[in-house]
Scaffold this active site. Sequence first.
Site, PDB file in Angstrom:
ATOM      1  N   ASP A 193      40.924  34.901  37.647  1.00  0.00           N
ATOM      2  CA  ASP A 193      40.811  36.264  37.123  1.00  0.00           C
ATOM      3  C   ASP A 193      40.517  37.254  38.259  1.00  0.00           C
ATOM      4  O   ASP A 193      39.693  36.964  39.132  1.00  0.00           O
ATOM      5  CB  ASP A 193      39.649  36.268  36.113  1.00  0.00           C
ATOM      6  N   GLU A 251      45.698  35.941  39.228  1.00  0.00           N
ATOM      7  CA  GLU A 251      45.933  37.224  38.553  1.00  0.00           C
ATOM      8  C   GLU A 251      45.614  38.303  39.593  1.00  0.00           C
ATOM      9  O   GLU A 251      44.464  38.673  39.780  1.00  0.00           O
ATOM     10  CB  GLU A 251      45.015  37.389  37.335  1.00  0.00           C
TER      11      GLU A 251
HETATM   12  C1  NOJ Z   1      41.545  40.346  33.630  1.00  0.00           C
HETATM   13  C2  NOJ Z   1      41.502  39.726  32.271  1.00  0.00           C
HETATM   14  O1  NOJ Z   1      42.776  39.270  31.940  1.00  0.00           O
HETATM   15  C3  NOJ Z   1      40.993  40.784  31.334  1.00  0.00           C
HETATM   16  O2  NOJ Z   1      41.095  40.399  29.991  1.00  0.00           O
HETATM   17  C4  NOJ Z   1      39.565  41.093  31.705  1.00  0.00           C
HETATM   18  O3  NOJ Z   1      39.107  42.172  30.909  1.00  0.00           O
HETATM   19  C5  NOJ Z   1      39.454  41.490  33.179  1.00  0.00           C
HETATM   20  N1  NOJ Z   1      40.214  40.644  34.047  1.00  0.00           N
HETATM   21  C6  NOJ Z   1      38.026  41.420  33.627  1.00  0.00           C
HETATM   22  O4  NOJ Z   1      37.626  40.078  33.724  1.00  0.00           O
END
Ligand code: NOJ
Length: 515
Positions: A193, A251
Amino acid sequence: MIYQVYPRSFADSTGDGVGDLAGVRSRLPYLRDLGVDAIWLSPFYRSPMIDGGYDISDYRDIDPMFGTLADFDALVADAGGYGLRIIVDLVPNHCSAEHPWFVEALAAGADSAARRPFIFRPGRGESGEEPPNDWESIFGGPAWTRVADGSWYLHLFDPSQPDLNWQHFEVHAEFESILRFWLDRGVAGFRVDVAHGMIKADGLPDMRASRNGMLDPTGTPYFDQDGVHEIYREWRKILDSYAGDRMAVAEAWVPSPERMARYVRADELHQAFNFDYLTAPWRAADLRRIIDTSLATFGAVGAPATWVLGNHDIVRPVTRYGSVARARAAALLTFALPGSAYVYQGEELGLPEVTDLPDEAKLDPAFARSGVSRDGCRVPLPWSGDEPPYGFGPGEPRTWLPQPAGWAPMSVAAQTGDAGSMLELYRAALRLRRSVTGHLQWLDTPDPQGPLVQAPTAGTDPDVLAFRRDSGLVCVVNLGSAPVSLAGYGELLLASGPLTDDGGLPPDTAAWLAS
Ligand code: NOJ
């Protein structure tokens, strides 16, 4: 083929209206039959659930809402029996304000060692009443919150998600141990993440300075800093030290494909989500450019390209592209491309974004801070039956986010066996995809002025994408406004919608052919 499960909304085994790990386990045969290889589970860890579990208070335990560690182990074991691997979400940029480290940090005074895992700073202004810099939270509002003793802590997301300080060795050691904890339990790897966020520019300079080009001109002072790559080199060594193909996918929302490719260099992570593809408009020229650039830039570092049409943060494809026909065509395009493809739960059912959730039902913390909510793509799945909860769980109709009336025809049961359904299109495409291999070669497209039944002539229709994979699959996608000829491409295997009476490919339709 990796399938993203958002556990809260996948399947509920207890009847409380909230999905759980036992629910996922009970639906493994569905995922096997769909034709996926691995399941990425969004967070199921202990959490106050302010940001849907991306606010973790214990990285080594399951939130009671989702079950127990024993349920997790059983899920991994059963999945293995079906030939499915499990990828878990790793959230290293921030934890929950209820994490014991942060609770301790708040209780300890300013300048205490307990605050080192976080980013505390004195404020600006005469009495420190202004935030330390001008950074804004991704969810809206300032990225800093002031605590009782007058100092401020950084949270790039919600105030309940304090950023961790990756300049502190204990944070590194803790995450290495967390990686090992889940690898030891048999996971195939991690979805990382905010993989571009952990390192902040020295001195935490204002965004203004960054925008004026005084800092790294490619980005903001809190994203895509070079230092993150050192972390991935550490992690890669850990992943490689385990038997049996372990991986990690980033991500990372970064400004260019070149910056993205840096996350998947040979000694870093294995994959990165292709957000350029996800956010591309429905236009042949844009898609072709992005496909070419992605294959070239990922290929240059020896990493597979990835293709993704949605996730739990993004408006669902049917709504984003504006029609079911386009979402169906986009699916066939996506699954024909070389590399890894990701499917977000419900995409295979063609679920639209739920746009009429009442404000009081919206739980996304971004909604309160910015008025934008991601709840509409997180509504629990319909499995069967005529009314909510559509087989989501054994309980009453109330699910944690309300399901719309009218989803009965979208349920898994209703679509199964219906050759024209989105679900059967996905099943058929994923079955065929198993034998598709090799490079992508662009093919000539038909002359838009020419007769409908003709052999394609040199690349004349700018609204059509046509390519061939080495194994013989041809994919043709019509993004224009008139039917195009499929003559000369091969024998039709699958189409995302009906062809014209004379065999032409209508607008917003894709076809797979064997050449
Ligand atoms: C990316 C995640 O996919 C999202 O759902 C989240 O709110 C943010 N990162 C913070 O962790």
